[in-house]
Design a protein around this motif. Structure first.
Motif, short mmCIF file in Angstrom:
data_model
loop_
_atom_site.label_atom_id
_atom_site.label_comp_id
_atom_site.label_asym_id
_atom_site.label_seq_id
_atom_site.Cartn_x
_atom_site.Cartn_y
_atom_site.Cartn_z
N ASP A 187 1.00 -1.57 0.06
CA ASP A 187 0.00 -0.14 0.27
C ASP A 187 0.89 1.26 0.16
O ASP A 187 0.04 2.41 0.54
CB ASP A 187 -0.75 -0.24 1.12
CG ASP A 187 -0.64 -0.49 2.92
OD1 ASP A 187 0.86 -0.79 2.31
OD2 ASP A 187 -1.51 0.14 3.36
N LYS A 197 3.89 7.25 3.56
CA LYS A 197 3.70 7.56 1.83
C LYS A 197 4.97 7.81 1.01
O LYS A 197 5.56 9.00 1.23
CB LYS A 197 2.45 7.82 1.40
CG LYS A 197 0.65 7.79 2.36
CD LYS A 197 0.10 7.91 1.34
CE LYS A 197 -0.67 6.64 0.05
NZ LYS A 197 -0.38 5.63 0.83
N PHE A 209 3.94 8.13 -2.35
CA PHE A 209 4.71 8.88 -2.96
C PHE A 209 3.29 9.87 -2.50
O PHE A 209 2.65 9.88 -1.89
CB PHE A 209 3.59 8.32 -4.20
CG PHE A 209 4.21 7.89 -4.73
CD1 PHE A 209 6.07 7.36 -5.61
CD2 PHE A 209 4.12 6.13 -5.01
CE1 PHE A 209 6.53 7.19 -6.11
CE2 PHE A 209 5.44 4.93 -6.10
CZ PHE A 209 6.40 6.16 -6.59
N GLY A 210 2.89 11.73 -3.34
CA GLY A 210 2.02 12.23 -3.02
C GLY A 210 1.98 12.90 -4.36
O GLY A 210 1.54 12.03 -5.62
N MET A 211 0.81 13.42 -4.24
CA MET A 211 -0.11 14.88 -4.71
C MET A 211 1.07 15.24 -6.07
O MET A 211 2.51 15.34 -6.27
CB MET A 211 -1.12 15.42 -4.32
CG MET A 211 -2.16 15.54 -3.52
SD MET A 211 -3.30 13.78 -3.79
CE MET A 211 -4.22 15.13 -4.55
N LEU A 212 0.59 14.39 -7.55
CA LEU A 212 1.49 15.32 -8.74
C LEU A 212 0.73 16.39 -9.78
O LEU A 212 -0.93 16.33 -9.62
CB LEU A 212 2.12 14.58 -9.29
CG LEU A 212 2.74 13.05 -8.88
CD1 LEU A 212 3.87 11.88 -9.65
CD2 LEU A 212 4.31 14.28 -8.92
N PRO A 213 1.20 17.56 -10.14
CA PRO A 213 0.42 17.99 -10.45
C PRO A 213 0.09 17.71 -12.50
O PRO A 213 -1.02 17.72 -12.53
CB PRO A 213 1.13 19.23 -11.03
CG PRO A 213 2.24 19.14 -10.81
CD PRO A 213 2.44 17.88 -9.81
N HIS A 218 0.00 13.58 -14.34
CA HIS A 218 0.72 12.09 -14.71
C HIS A 218 1.88 12.35 -15.24
O HIS A 218 2.34 12.99 -15.88
CB HIS A 218 -0.40 11.43 -15.63
CG HIS A 218 -1.94 11.38 -15.12
ND1 HIS A 218 -2.70 10.38 -16.08
CD2 HIS A 218 -2.63 11.91 -13.89
CE1 HIS A 218 -4.08 10.41 -15.72
NE2 HIS A 218 -3.69 11.83 -14.98
N LEU A 219 2.18 10.73 -14.58
CA LEU A 219 3.72 10.26 -15.50
C LEU A 219 3.79 9.46 -15.80
O LEU A 219 3.73 7.93 -14.77
CB LEU A 219 4.72 10.75 -14.07
CG LEU A 219 4.92 12.47 -12.95
CD1 LEU A 219 6.63 12.08 -12.57
CD2 LEU A 219 5.59 13.30 -14.05
N SER A 220 4.62 8.96 -16.82
CA SER A 220 4.14 7.45 -17.28
C SER A 220 5.86 6.90 -17.33
O SER A 220 7.03 8.08 -17.49
CB SER A 220 3.98 7.94 -19.00
OG SER A 220 2.67 7.55 -18.82
N PHE A 221 5.32 5.90 -17.30
CA PHE A 221 7.14 5.08 -16.80
C PHE A 221 6.73 4.14 -18.04
O PHE A 221 6.18 3.53 -18.08
CB PHE A 221 7.51 4.74 -15.97
CG PHE A 221 7.74 6.03 -14.56
CD1 PHE A 221 9.26 6.20 -13.81
CD2 PHE A 221 6.87 6.81 -13.88
CE1 PHE A 221 9.40 7.38 -13.73
CE2 PHE A 221 6.64 7.91 -13.60
CZ PHE A 221 8.14 7.75 -12.40
N HIS A 261 8.54 -0.39 -18.29
CA HIS A 261 8.51 -1.01 -17.56
C HIS A 261 10.40 -1.56 -17.64
O HIS A 261 10.07 -2.05 -19.29
CB HIS A 261 7.94 -2.23 -17.58
CG HIS A 261 8.22 -2.92 -16.83
ND1 HIS A 261 8.81 -3.73 -17.33
CD2 HIS A 261 7.98 -3.70 -15.32
CE1 HIS A 261 9.34 -5.38 -16.10
NE2 HIS A 261 8.45 -4.67 -15.64
N TYR A 310 11.20 1.30 -13.18
CA TYR A 310 11.20 2.14 -14.27
C TYR A 310 11.98 3.02 -14.61
O TYR A 310 12.90 3.38 -13.72
CB TYR A 310 10.37 2.20 -13.97
CG TYR A 310 8.71 1.46 -12.53
CD1 TYR A 310 7.73 0.96 -14.09
CD2 TYR A 310 8.90 1.23 -11.74
CE1 TYR A 310 7.22 0.14 -13.38
CE2 TYR A 310 7.45 0.01 -11.25
CZ TYR A 310 6.70 -0.05 -12.14
OH TYR A 310 5.91 -0.44 -11.59
#
Lengths: 178, 178
Positions: A12, A145, A147-151, A153-156, A158, A173
């Motif tokens: 989680d 946590k 990760f937090g909020m992001l302005p 989406h960020l694609s990675f 694999h 990634y």
């Protein structure tokens, strides 16, 4: 000048439990002391950047100092580090971009970004290039946590996944910019 | 009477984006329409339980109804379902334990638990037996979180991990009770 994350998290997405403890990372029996690729990774970077919280959490765990490269602790409140770490740890403050520029100028170009706050700050600026996450098969249900909020989406991309000790899922990634 | 979760999530643990959209699940090119084991999984369960939010999100996506087993929507406010789904969907309300008992009595013993709210409620009661998560290589940075707070840590056994479409990391976990 790539910036890397190498971190363990619960399913989680917590990297420390409610009491700021890292015990959950040790929950998998590891009789042969497999290091999950950490030393190889450490060899591949020039230095480590972390925030004060992470630094103090690691100090709190005690034991051997496991960073073989210079560590820069970002903090505006910390004024000194324990004597035994004087050769390993330097306190820095200022804007992240300025700090990166300063470190790059000093010859540190491959940066290992550690700890939730600093990782989140870097992700907000979209300046994380590679993320290696080892997922521990546990739900912590609270804590720090990753990760937090992001302005946005960020694609990675694999790159690879391996299962370690028949328990941890470690995935690498790479940031994919369109 | 095992309860299962089969769900797709971003690296940062979101199952829907800020606009309650599921588009990110489709971000990986999938020319041959690989189903990620969903139909096999669906064959293995007796019914689906979800909350109203999830039900309405899925209705909002439109397209074909992709649940081949009876769906029970837990809601105290919903009074009817669209005509075309009358044979597939039933609204239920009440305490989770009572609902499970009622469904078990009706012959539904292998339950597919879907949607953040219902999954979190089941996890809080520690009555999830198996979780299959497919991680999409993306940080959403906001939206509907798969996991929530828990009263205690929950350990899982890692069963298997596979990488699908060279992009998604699908891991199956089984609840490990000490």
């Amino acid at each position: 000048m790539p910036n890397f994350v190498f971190i363990g998290a619960s399913i989680d997405g917590y990297i420390a439990d409610r009491n700021n403890k890292l015990d959950f990372l040790e929950c998998i029996p590891n009789p042969e002391n497999v290091d999950f690729g950490f030393q190889d990774f450490m060899q591949s970077v020039d230095c480590v950047i972390m925030g004060r919280n992470t630094f103090e959490t690691i100090l709190g765990v005690g034991g051997e100092w496991h960073y073989s490269k210079p560590v820069f602790v970002l903090s505006s409140s910390l004024t000194s580090v324990p004597d035994k770490l004087k050769d390993n740890v330097e306190i820095m403050q200022g804007e992240i971009n300025d700090i990166i520029t300063a470190l790059n100028k000093r010859g540190f170009s491959r940066l290992y970004i550690d700890g939730a706050n600093v990782i989140q700050s870097f992700l907000k600026k979209d300046i994380i290039d590679e993320v290696i996450i080892s997922t521990v098969p546990m739900l912590l249900g609270g804590g720090t946590k990753l990760f937090g909020m992001l302005p946005a989406h960020l694609s990675f991309e694999h790159m690879e996944t391996q299962v370690l000790l028949n328990a941890l899922v470690q995935t690498r990634y790479k940031r994919k910019k369109e």
